[in-house]
Enzyme design. Structure first.
Site, PDB file in Angstrom:
ATOM      1  N   ARG A  72       9.833 -33.815 -83.187  1.00  0.00           N
ATOM      2  CA  ARG A  72      10.546 -35.061 -83.502  1.00  0.00           C
ATOM      3  C   ARG A  72      10.392 -35.408 -84.985  1.00  0.00           C
ATOM      4  O   ARG A  72       9.366 -35.918 -85.408  1.00  0.00           O
ATOM      5  CB  ARG A  72      10.001 -36.203 -82.634  1.00  0.00           C
ATOM      6  CG  ARG A  72      10.524 -37.574 -82.999  1.00  0.00           C
ATOM      7  CD  ARG A  72      11.984 -37.770 -82.651  1.00  0.00           C
ATOM      8  NE  ARG A  72      12.207 -37.793 -81.203  1.00  0.00           N
ATOM      9  CZ  ARG A  72      13.415 -37.783 -80.646  1.00  0.00           C
ATOM     10  NH1 ARG A  72      14.506 -37.736 -81.416  1.00  0.00           N
ATOM     11  NH2 ARG A  72      13.549 -37.805 -79.337  1.00  0.00           N
ATOM     12  N   ARG A  94      16.566 -25.137 -81.972  1.00  0.00           N
ATOM     13  CA  ARG A  94      15.416 -25.934 -82.404  1.00  0.00           C
ATOM     14  C   ARG A  94      14.214 -25.794 -81.471  1.00  0.00           C
ATOM     15  O   ARG A  94      13.143 -26.310 -81.770  1.00  0.00           O
ATOM     16  CB  ARG A  94      15.813 -27.413 -82.547  1.00  0.00           C
ATOM     17  CG  ARG A  94      16.187 -28.043 -81.227  1.00  0.00           C
ATOM     18  CD  ARG A  94      16.755 -29.445 -81.376  1.00  0.00           C
ATOM     19  NE  ARG A  94      16.922 -30.017 -80.033  1.00  0.00           N
ATOM     20  CZ  ARG A  94      16.672 -31.271 -79.708  1.00  0.00           C
ATOM     21  NH1 ARG A  94      16.245 -32.120 -80.632  1.00  0.00           N
ATOM     22  NH2 ARG A  94      16.838 -31.712 -78.479  1.00  0.00           N
ATOM     23  N   HIS A 126      19.714 -31.886 -88.725  1.00  0.00           N
ATOM     24  CA  HIS A 126      19.437 -33.251 -88.220  1.00  0.00           C
ATOM     25  C   HIS A 126      18.328 -33.912 -89.060  1.00  0.00           C
ATOM     26  O   HIS A 126      17.282 -34.298 -88.539  1.00  0.00           O
ATOM     27  CB  HIS A 126      19.015 -33.129 -86.746  1.00  0.00           C
ATOM     28  CG  HIS A 126      19.099 -34.394 -85.942  1.00  0.00           C
ATOM     29  ND1 HIS A 126      18.575 -35.592 -86.367  1.00  0.00           N
ATOM     30  CD2 HIS A 126      19.640 -34.629 -84.723  1.00  0.00           C
ATOM     31  CE1 HIS A 126      18.776 -36.510 -85.434  1.00  0.00           C
ATOM     32  NE2 HIS A 126      19.435 -35.949 -84.433  1.00  0.00           N
ATOM     33  N   GLU A 128      22.867 -36.565 -91.461  1.00  0.00           N
ATOM     34  CA  GLU A 128      22.888 -35.169 -91.044  1.00  0.00           C
ATOM     35  C   GLU A 128      24.161 -34.473 -91.508  1.00  0.00           C
ATOM     36  O   GLU A 128      25.258 -34.874 -91.126  1.00  0.00           O
ATOM     37  CB  GLU A 128      22.789 -35.102 -89.511  1.00  0.00           C
ATOM     38  CG  GLU A 128      21.701 -36.002 -88.947  1.00  0.00           C
ATOM     39  CD  GLU A 128      21.824 -36.202 -87.440  1.00  0.00           C
ATOM     40  OE1 GLU A 128      22.322 -35.284 -86.757  1.00  0.00           O
ATOM     41  OE2 GLU A 128      21.430 -37.277 -86.949  1.00  0.00           O
TER      42      GLU A 128
END
Length: 315
Positions: A67, A90, A168, A272
């Site tokens: 995160r 990811r 992101h 992003e």
């Protein structure tokens, strides 16, 4: 006196024993990349200040994505398809690319790493397309962070495939209510909080006072995030990535995320670089390239009023 040799690239263990690569430039800037996710988790300037946000509750435990930092959303952004949200790149283990393609570079930097992801048998079951995803993460001598992604269709069955993509990026900010984003004024966007309905942004710089989750379309190659309190501006430069997603979960969503602190939304903002609205299609043998360059500059810079060359030369 320390006789330690300066290492532009160092391989070591990160959280929970996961492999990571530390990149360093001689003036003091650094970046960290986990092989898990091909995930940049740190980018520090010459003064050692952290420029990316990683949640204090991030788990660093596969198969959960980390995160914060710069997760790579591929081959699917969000829930725009049949895969898990943001795809699988990811939360896969990437490999060091020992035979990377030649990268046109004007930088003498030795602080870079090349990673590669190829689909496993399991991946091919959920997304039946052969690909090679090559990622270069580099620090410039001026401390800018550069990510170059190359996705190639390596299939032998003659079939094209399509994907959506985003870097992101979670930026670290002092106080979200003191932040503004420039470069997206007057553009159309899809509002994820209103069923992807299309709206047009008003003429002012974007500021934040509640949850935001928007996909801006046909965005310029340069976007700026001005952090008033830190007197710092992030400049995002991008190629091959027409969209820009702007996201902050605000208080309610923050509380609902187990790996995100209740008040951490105040200290982060995702802007992003993405290709979402129009998926990228590759025929066999074709390659797509998406480039992101991030710089942090003192906030005397104001994207609309000053000569951008000043920023380009300020590194």
């Amino acid at each position: 006196m320390s006789t330690e040799k300066f290492l532009p690239v160092e391989f070591c263990k990160g959280n929970n024993g996961l492999d990571k690569v530390v990149l360093r430039e001689s003036r003091g800037s650094s970046a960290e990349v986990y092989l898990y996710g091909g995930h940049v988790t740190s980018w520090k300037n010459d003064h050692g200040e952290e420029l990316l946000f990683v949640s204090s509750k991030a788990t660093f435990k596969p198969p959960k994505a980390i995160r914060g930092g710069i997760p790579i959303c591929f081959p699917q952004f969000a829930s725009l398809g049949s895969l898990e949200s943001h795809g699988f790149a990811r939360n896969r283990f990437w490999s060091i690319d020992t035979d990377p393609p030649a990268f046109p570079t004007n930088s003498s930097s030795k602080a870079y790493i090349d990673l590669i992801l190829r689909p496993s048998e399991e991946d091919l079951k959920i997304w039946p397309h052969s690909f090679e995803f090559r990622l270069r993460v580099a620090l410039t001598p001026g401390g800018d962070l550069m990510l170059i992604s190359r996705v190639r269709n390596t299939s032998t069955d003659g079939k094209p495939f399509s994907f959506t993509f985003a870097y992101h990026t979670y930026f670290s900010v002092s106080d979200i209510s003191e932040v503004r984003v420039e470069g997206l004024e007057t553009l159309d966007y899809l509002d994820n909080l209103q069923n992807k309905e299309r709206f047009t942004e008003q003429g002012d710089a974007i500021t934040f006072e509640s949850e935001v989750d928007k996909i801006y379309l046909s965005t310029p190659t340069k976007i700026a995030i001005l952090d008033h309190e830190k007197k710092r501006t992030f400049v995002i430069r991008k190629d091959g990535l027409p969209d820009a997603v702007v996201w902050n979960p605000w208080d309610k969503k923050a509380k609902a995320m187990a790996d995100f602190g209740d008040d951490e939304y105040k200290h982060m903002l995702c802007v992003e670089a993405a290709a979402v609205e129009k998926p990228i299609t590759l025929k066999p043998g074709e390659e797509w390239k998406g480039r992101l360059e991030l710089s942090g500059v003192p906030s005397s810079y104001c994207s609309g009023q000053l000569d951008p060359q000043k920023v380009l030369s300020s590194s």
